[in-house]
Scaffold this motif. Structure first.
Motif: not given
Length: 437
Positions: A197-203, A209-211, A229-236
């Motif tokens: 949960v913590q990892g997903l919330v951080l991602a 925020a960056l988007g 945002v979509l590509l960043g979330l998938l990448t992380i």
């Protein structure tokens, strides 16, 4: 406007039929099939017709929009419940509800503001919540364990993808959006690693925020921001923090380079269109190959290929995008550009033109990506891997210039050139990593 809200509310109410899938089993598609038949052949007038009718429906005296929506949901219902088909019921329910409720959220916000950013935000937030609720309901009904981070990830990716696809289509194309989102979510259910949960919330927090920062600074349009945002979330999530750092370095530096001395570049006729705000097409053209690589990395267990292949391909594609962007944005500020194929002097902004200053800036950008990849990504030996990524970026940048000089403006456009260049950079990185092993 109120009629649009009522219509969206009607579609949202119909979408709730998907929640009955655990109890209906193989008959999950039947309620939607009935709705589709009624919409196409029975309901021609009256309150129900007026509730669901779009302008074109009144002309045809047929609820085409509702029929298409229900048929798409019925088809997905078959995929989710027939034997030998592995689409999870939660994916089916999430795809149907997030689209319908996301659209409802957009229509409600539209009554208060015409701001495109607010509309997209409403769609993603409301759609994500509906997607999570749908998954919780159908999974709880089957007695299986609930996976909060997994459910949130699938809902968020689905809502972002739906918001992005809808920017290129019309409201009547929502059935296409629904099917596309379901197939995409199905893929990520199969390959996404376990998350906390913590990892997903951080991602989510970091990518959103960056988007927003990119949108606020004017380096990305609303569709471009959603794409990023979509590509960043998938990448992380699929790659890791190191992969995300490489990608976000390109987005940040590339975006700021577009804004650097923008008025001067505009006067010279070499500025990025749309006041330097990159749209979804530009973002995808520069990032599609990298996205394919990170998806491949997450699916290495299914593909039986070493992860390093996809890691260097990802880094090579991003290195190319960084090098090409800096070469164009910095090089465009200097006089006496020369055509890469003949070295003759040409006007600034000519496709395939290069300058010494631009080439040096591009090499520096590729070197930065090489260092970041060597430090944070599984590219093999750090020194060798970083050098391969640097070289791949230079190769890709050169291919971009050659394609620009030979083909761009006639046979292909700039976005296609960018896509082919990043592909060449990825392939060059893979070939380089094989040669040095």
């Amino acid at each position: 406007m109120q009629s649009r809200i009522r219509r969206a509310g009607g579609f949202a109410a119909v979408s709730l039929l998907a929640l009955a899938a655990p109890w209906l089993g193989a008959a999950a598609a039947v309620p939607f099939a009935i709705v589709a038949a009624l919409a196409a052949f029975v309901v021609r007038e009256g309150p129900v017709f007026e509730l669901f009718a779009r302008p074109g429906d009144r002309r045809d005296r047929r609820l085409n929009g509702l029929a298409g929506f229900a048929l798409a949901a019925a088809g997905l219902g078959l995929f989710a419940t027939l034997p030998r088909v592995t689409m999870p019921i939660r994916v089916y329910a999430a795809a149907v509800l997030l689209l319908a409720f996301g659209n409802l959220g957009t229509q409600v916000v539209r009554t208060a503001t015409d701001d495109e950013f607010a509309h997209a935000t409403a769609f993603v937030i409301v759609g994500s919540v509906a997607g999570v609720v749908a998954q919780v309901v159908v999974v709880a009904a089957t007695g299986r364990a609930i996976d909060p981070p997994g459910f949130v990830f699938i809902a968020a990716v689905g809502a972002l993808a739906a918001a992005l696809i809808r920017t290129a289509l019309f409201e009547r194309d929502d059935p296409i959006v629904m099917v596309a989102v379901a197939l995409l979510a199905w893929l990520f259910v199969e390959i996404t690693p376990a998350m906390t949960v913590q990892g997903l919330v951080l991602a989510l927090a970091v990518t959103i925020a960056l988007g927003y920062v990119s949108y606020a600074l004017g380096t990305a349009s609303v569709p471009g921001m959603v794409t990023g945002v979509l590509l960043g979330l998938l990448t992380i999530v699929l790659g890791g923090v190191g992969w995300f750092v490489v990608l976000i370095a390109f987005y940040a530096i590339g975006g700021l380079a577009s804004k650097f001395r923008f008025d001067e570049k505009a006067t010279r006729g070499v500025a990025q269109e749309n006041d330097g705000a990159r749209g979804s097409g530009n973002v995808l053209a520069n990032s599609a190959v990298a996205l394919a690589a990170v998806v491949g990395y997450a699916a290495t267990g299914h593909l039986q290929l070493p992860g390093v292949v996809f890691a260097v391909a990802f880094a090579g594609a991003v290195s190319t995008a960084m090098a090409d962007t800096l070469a164009s944005e910095i090089g465009g500020l200097y006089d006496d550009p020369r055509l890469v194929t003949t070295l003759e002097r040409v006007e600034p902004g000519t496709d395939g033109a290069v300058t010494l200053q631009g080439e040096l800036a591009g090499i520096a950008g590729a070197a930065l990506v090489g260092v970041l990849a060597a430090v944070g990504m599984p590219v093999g030996d750090p020194a060798t891997g970083g050098a391969v990524v640097l070289a791949a970026g230079v190769v890709g940048m050169s291919v971009d210039s050659l394609l620009g000089a030979l083909l761009e403006g006639g046979r292909i456009g700039n976005q296609t050139v960018n896509l082919l260049a990043t592909l060449s950079g990825a392939l060059a990185a893979v070939a380089g990593s094989v040669l040095v092993v």
